[in-house]
Motif scaffolding. Structure first.
Motif, PDB file in Angstrom:
ATOM      1  N   PRO B 185       0.838  -1.215   0.000  1.00 26.26           N
ATOM      2  CA  PRO B 185       0.000   0.000   0.000  1.00 26.26           C
ATOM      3  C   PRO B 185       0.869   1.260   0.000  1.00 26.26           C
ATOM      4  N   ASP B 186       2.068   1.169   0.543  1.00 28.22           N
ATOM      5  CA  ASP B 186       2.950   2.330   0.568  1.00 28.22           C
ATOM      6  C   ASP B 186       3.728   2.465  -0.742  1.00 28.22           C
ATOM      7  N   GLY B 187       3.399   1.631  -1.715  1.00 25.77           N
ATOM      8  CA  GLY B 187       4.090   1.715  -2.993  1.00 25.77           C
ATOM      9  C   GLY B 187       5.385   0.944  -3.037  1.00 25.77           C
ATOM     10  N   LYS B 188       5.727   0.251  -1.970  1.00 25.57           N
ATOM     11  CA  LYS B 188       6.966  -0.514  -1.960  1.00 25.57           C
ATOM     12  C   LYS B 188       6.823  -1.737  -2.867  1.00 25.57           C
ATOM     13  N   VAL B 189       7.807  -1.926  -3.707  1.00 19.45           N
ATOM     14  CA  VAL B 189       7.744  -3.002  -4.697  1.00 19.45           C
ATOM     15  C   VAL B 189       8.563  -4.197  -4.225  1.00 19.45           C
ATOM     16  N   VAL B 190       7.950  -5.378  -4.305  1.00 19.52           N
ATOM     17  CA  VAL B 190       8.700  -6.607  -4.075  1.00 19.52           C
ATOM     18  C   VAL B 190       8.863  -7.291  -5.430  1.00 19.52           C
ATOM     19  N   ARG B 191      10.084  -7.655  -5.766  1.00 27.56           N
ATOM     20  CA  ARG B 191      10.310  -8.267  -7.079  1.00 27.56           C
ATOM     21  C   ARG B 191      10.421  -9.786  -6.959  1.00 27.56           C
ATOM     22  N   TYR B 192      10.240 -10.427  -8.114  1.00 26.05           N
ATOM     23  CA  TYR B 192      10.312 -11.895  -8.162  1.00 26.05           C
ATOM     24  C   TYR B 192      11.652 -12.370  -7.618  1.00 26.05           C
ATOM     25  N   GLY B 193      12.704 -11.639  -7.983  1.00 25.90           N
ATOM     26  CA  GLY B 193      14.048 -11.999  -7.520  1.00 25.90           C
ATOM     27  C   GLY B 193      14.168 -11.936  -6.005  1.00 25.90           C
ATOM     28  N   ASP B 194      13.470 -10.958  -5.389  1.00 20.18           N
ATOM     29  CA  ASP B 194      13.500 -10.844  -3.933  1.00 20.18           C
ATOM     30  C   ASP B 194      12.938 -12.104  -3.293  1.00 20.18           C
ATOM     31  N   VAL B 195      11.959 -12.688  -3.946  1.00 18.97           N
ATOM     32  CA  VAL B 195      11.286 -13.848  -3.365  1.00 18.97           C
ATOM     33  C   VAL B 195      12.024 -15.146  -3.691  1.00 18.97           C
TER      34      VAL B 195
END
Lengths: 724, 317
Positions: B185-195
């Motif tokens: 909700p704060d616009g923070k992006v999680v990427r596939y690589g992070d996971v």
């Protein structure tokens, strides 16, 4: 005019299926008069991935009426003592569809029988066509078919709708054709996305026009033209021409034209209902890859056309045929470019990875690659091919071969190259590319990939690695260079002999190891180089190379198979004297195919001369008399008539001439022999005039048979004249 | 804005559950494709209707690239839909799922390109297509004809969306690890690589370098024996347990895949191992079908007529 329109609306049918099915539908409809008794004036078929359509015009209103007499039981069985009809009579009446009173009696040589005069035919076109279409639907030649939902019927892909309408002066009728749970209607549909709504169609022109308005070009020929227009236009926009477009100025290469152009156009025509050409580009650096790899990456999965300049130098561009018109073609282009980029980057990865090892180091890997589970590894195959190649080269007069030890040719790239080293090295590297990632991805590039990876080897070795698979197709030439041609022959013969030895001869349409193509390959290579090799001797040598358990009749079977392929390759389509000549030559044996080919041509030429008919008749007479084996020499002392002596000395002289002429065999030499045999004919005829062969005196008879045997021997190894 | 990776999943779940699919879950064992899940492999057998949708993390040990390849993964994710019997209008229903994802046929060249599917280890095959969008394969679309060597009646349709590939296409991303997995909700992006990136590196090491092949060969034999033991039918003996047996078939399949990645199986032996797994898959399928038949194919009955859980007597512990 009465007209039928029939359409099978389908989920997307595989491209290669549609043309064959359409041809079959047409053939069946053309035969409507014979098989269903309905006249027909014209038949057309149309097809796309989503529809198979049949249009028949000029249909008769009903089948012809034909009077027919059905014969029933003998009257003595048909009526009882009281003259009342028995069960047999009633049953017959029922079959004939008549009341018993309408049956008549008829006197025949076998006695009096009950007969029924019936009239057949007169069935309305609607009824007959319903039956025809129902049968057609379940008997189309579909290479692979499937079921769907709860349906029991099978088709290439699920059938979505059927349109079956008969139009006559009185109006249009929907024929109640059924296929599984689906019933035919009068409705078709347009392009899946651009005009999906249903519409009515009944007549050919109306149908085609309505489809055209709905973005479907139903006629394959017309659509193919549009594919070409669209693809050429897109290639031009990309700044080049379509790769191997016959309109271009490419160096002659029938295989490239078939593979990268003709075949692709045909396939793409059946991947869309209306073509829309789109071009895209890729990074120039991908052109560092071998040309064949770039083209395979574009064609194999994506069905893209290559774009090149007029001489065939690839440009970093491609053309794809989209099946729908979209709002913004740039989006379609971008999407396709992404896909190709990934494929080319895979290929680049393979290219780099593969070359981290020298090609010759890979041959040893073939020890773990099964060639055939009953035969052994691919490494063992290479060992056998090496032996056989050396045998062939010796037979071609290359002198003494060194020991055929594969390891001796697997070291670092040799610096000196004598002939045997080139040949041995070529064989040693011939299958090394089978374990590369690139061939794993593009199996059809075997040999081509190896040649690229063989950089630094002798040029003749490189060519052989690439060309020993040739001819790759009917359109392709055999290997042109000597080393390549030797390896090609050895490799193919090894394949044929091995598979035959484990009892897996091709039969009917089943030829899983493509032995027929291999045999034609051997034959064409021999003919191309005019190598007068005895392939039956090579079969024996090839078989000796196998350490497996072999079928007893393997040699005979392999030879018969090769002779049969020779016959098949040279036999003209039409029967006649030319075809007879081929059969006669094959019957006389084809140990050396090149000579056999010369014999065929010589016999065919001979058959055109005016003397031929009489000569053939005379020789046949000679052959027919010689039923049993005749041994021993002619004894001139037993001659009774001058005609005998005459024939004997002429035959003797001719045998001499034949021997010296055929020392250097050629087509001309065989023609010369045959014309000398023609000149002998009057002497043979005179012999038959003068004496009886089957003399009472056994010694005289035997002597005359010996003489005739000598005559027959003049042509026996050229052609079997009893077949002419 | 295009959908995040998890929005793609949520959209497809929403779409297919609204069309009557059970929302299934991945099988809790290593498996190579959504087809191996019981929800597909066993449920396509026999006459009972079945509609299911689920995500399947699919392990392909040989495809691991140490997290260095932009397209290839040791584990990718499939969104799997199975509908039995295949609905007549399935192509259009499927195309609407693309529209739900924002892929409109007005904008893209969507086509159904012939692709025959076969799984040698499952003894299964079907006919259908790869669905292309602008030349990119986004779904495998198959009418199942056979599974475990058993002719399927009625026919199921299987739709398999490759979630990474589809999302990369929708997000116009060239490297799978750059995919936007989700946005907070704060616009923070999680990427596939992070996971997943570390997983890819470790599993590639495990698959290609670390896996204990001796153990895996032994496990293969044990799993195989256990699978067969659970399917033995003998008079007076326990009833076969095909569902549990099938777990061991999957374990064999995974052990084989690992051994294959370790190049521990020679080319000649390879076919033999495939045939052993195939045989297990076949007897599991037969066993499962026999049990369903003995139960009277429960899903053909009215729900109130088949609720064995309401008829259970006192459960003893």
């Amino acid at each position: 005019m009465n007209e039928l329109l029939f359409e099978i609306g389908c989920e997307e049918i595989p491209a290669r299926v549609v043309p064959d099915v359409l041809a079959h539908m047409k053939e069946r409809a053309v035969k409507l008069p014979e098989s269903y008794g309905l006249d027909v004036s014209s038949v057309e078929v149309y097809g796309t991935p989503r529809r198979l359509a049949l249009s028949v015009q000029g249909l008769s209103e009903a089948t012809k009426r034909v009077k027919k007499e059905l014969s029933g039981p003998p009257t003595r069985i048909a009526f009882d003592k009281d003259g009342k009809p028995t069960k047999a009579a009633e049953a017959f009446a029922k079959t004939a569809g008549l009341p018993v009173e309408k049956l008549t009696k008829k006197e025949t040589p076998k006695g009096e029988y009950l007969v029924a005069e019936v009239e057949e035919g007169g069935e309305s076109a609607a009824v007959v066509l319903e039956r025809f279409l129902t049968e057609l639907l379940t008997t189309l030649p579909l290479p692979k078919s499937m079921r769907w939902g709860a349906e029991e019927v099978k088709f290439s892909r699920p059938v979505q709708w059927l349109l079956a309408v008969l139009t006559t002066d009185k109006g249009t009728t929907t024929l109640p054709v059924k296929f599984g749970l689906l019933a035919a209607g009068a409705i078709s549909r347009g392009h899946r996305f651009m005009a999906p709504d249903p519409f009515n169609a009944a007549r050919r022109q109306d149908y085609l026009e309505k489809l055209r308005e709905r973005f479907v070009i139903a006629d394959p020929a017309e659509r193919k033209k549009r594919v070409l227009d669209e693809a050429r236009k897109a290639a031009k926009e990309a700044g080049g021409v379509l790769f191997y477009d016959p309109q271009g100025a490419f160096p002659p290469d029938p295989l490239a034209q078939q593979t990268y152009f003709d075949g692709l156009v045909d396939e793409v025509t059946f991947l869309c209902e209306t073509p829309f050409g789109v071009f895209g580009t890729f990074a120039e650096s991908a052109l560092d890859l071998p040309r064949e790899v770039v083209l395979a990456a574009m064609r194999n999965h994506q069905r893209y056309f290559g774009v090149s300049d007029e001489r065939g130098t690839l440009k970093p561009a491609f053309v794809t045929i989209a099946a729908s018109r979209v709002k913004d073609p740039a989006l379609v282009r971008r999407g396709n470019e992404r896909v190709l980029k990934a494929r080319l980057s895979d290929a680049t990865y393979f290219f780099v990875e593969d070359q981290k090892r020298a090609l010759h180091g890979r041959t040893a890997d073939l020890k773990t690659v099964t060639y055939h589970k009953k035969i052994g590894s691919s490494y063992e195959k290479v060992e056998r091919v090496l032996k056989l190649s050396f045998v062939i080269a010796e037979a071609l007069g290359e002198g003494m071969a060194p020991k055929p030890v594969l390891e001796d040719f697997l070291g670092k790239t040799p610096e000196r190259h004598d002939f045997w080293l080139r040949l041995g090295r070529a064989v040693a590297l011939s299958k090394a590319d089978l374990t590369t990632l690139m061939v794993g991805e593009f199996p059809e590039l075997q040999g081509i990939v190896g040649a690229h990876y063989a950089k630094g080897e002798d040029p003749e070795v490189i060519t052989a690695v690439r060309d020993h698979y040739r001819p790759r197709a009917a359109d392709d030439l055999p290997a042109q260079e000597k080393v390549a041609a030797i390896v090609a022959i050895a490799d193919k013969l090894d394949t044929i002999v091995g598979i035959v030895a484990i009892g897996q001869m091709p039969s009917g349409s089943s030829d899983p190891f493509a032995l027929r193509r291999s045999a034609i390959g051997v034959l064409r290579t021999l003919l191309q180089h005019e190598w007068r090799l005895d392939w039956t001797a090579l079969v024996q040598k090839a078989l000796d190379g196998f350490s497996i358990k072999k079928a007893d009749d393997a040699v005979a079977k392999a030879n018969a198979f090769l002779a049969d392929r020779f016959l098949n390759y040279l036999l003209p389509e039409k029967p006649g004297p030319e075809a007879d000549a081929v059969r006669a030559v094959v019957a006389a044996g084809v140990q050396r195919p090149v000579e056999a080919k010369w014999r065929v041509t010589a016999v065919q030429a001979f058959a055109k001369t005016p003397a031929f008919t009489d000569v053939a008749a005379t020789l046949k007479r000679v052959i027919n008399i010689l039923k049993e084996d005749v041994t021993g020499d002619v004894d001139t002392a037993l001659f009774a008539a001058p005609a005998e002596k005459d024939l004997h000395s002429a035959t003797f002289a001719l045998a001499d001439l034949k021997r010296s002429t055929l020392k250097k065999p050629s087509q001309a030499a065989y023609e010369q022999v045959l014309s000398a045999v023609a000149d002998l004919r009057p002497k043979v005829d005179a012999f038959f005039e003068a004496v009886m062969v089957m003399d009472k005196d056994a010694a005289v008879k035997a002597n005359r048979l010996r003489l005739l045997r000598n005559v027959a021997a003049l042509v026996r190894d050229v052609a079997d004249f009893s077949k002419l | 804005m295009s959908l995040t990776f998890q929005e793609v999943i949520l959209t497809l779940q929403d779409y297919w559950t609204k069309r009557g699919c059970i929302l299934g879950q991945p099988i809790d064992l290593e498996c190579g494709a959504g087809t191996f899940n019981r929800h597909t492999y066993l449920r396509v057998l026999g006459p009972e209707p079945w509609n299911v949708a689920y995500v399947e993390p699919s392990r392909r040990p040989t495809d691991g690239r140490y997290g260095e390849n932009p397209n290839r993964l040791h584990t990718h994710h499939q969104f799997q839909v199975v509908l039995k019997p295949s609905p007549k209008d399935i192509q259009n229903i499927y195309l609407d799922s693309l529209r739900a994802l924002g892929l409109k046929p007005d904008d893209h060249d969507i086509r159904f390109v012939e692709d025959d599917w076969e799984s040698p280890t499952l003894g299964a095959w079907g006919l259908g297509w790869e669905v292309w969008s602008d030349g990119m394969e986004i779904t495998q679309f198959t009418y199942f004809q056979q599974a475990g060597g058993i002719e399927l009646k009625p026919v199921s349709v299987e739709l398999t969306y490759g979630l990474e590939r589809l999302s990369m296409y929708l997000q116009n991303v060239e490297n799978v690890y750059d995919l936007v997995y989700c946005k907070g909700p704060d616009g923070k992006v999680v990427r596939y690589g992070d996971v997943f990136h570390q997983d890819e590196v470790e599993y590639s090491r495990y698959n290609f370098e670390l896996a204990d092949t001796k153990m895996l060969f032994a496990l293969f034999d044990q799993y195989e024996a256990e699978c067969k033991r659970l399917l033995v039918v003998s008079e007076g003996g326990p009833l076969p347990a095909p569902t549990a047996a099938y777990d061991y078939c999957l374990k064999c399949s995974h052990a084989f895949n690992l051994l294959d990645a370790r190049r521990a199986i020679s080319v000649t032996e390879r076919q033999g191992y495939i045939l052993r797994v195939r045989e297990l898959a076949r007897i599991c399928a037969e066993g499962y079908l026999a049990v369903r038949e003995r139960l009277g194919f429960p899903l053909l009955k009215k729900p109130e007529d088949y609720q064995p859980w309401n008829q259970v007597k006192q459960v003893t512990r």
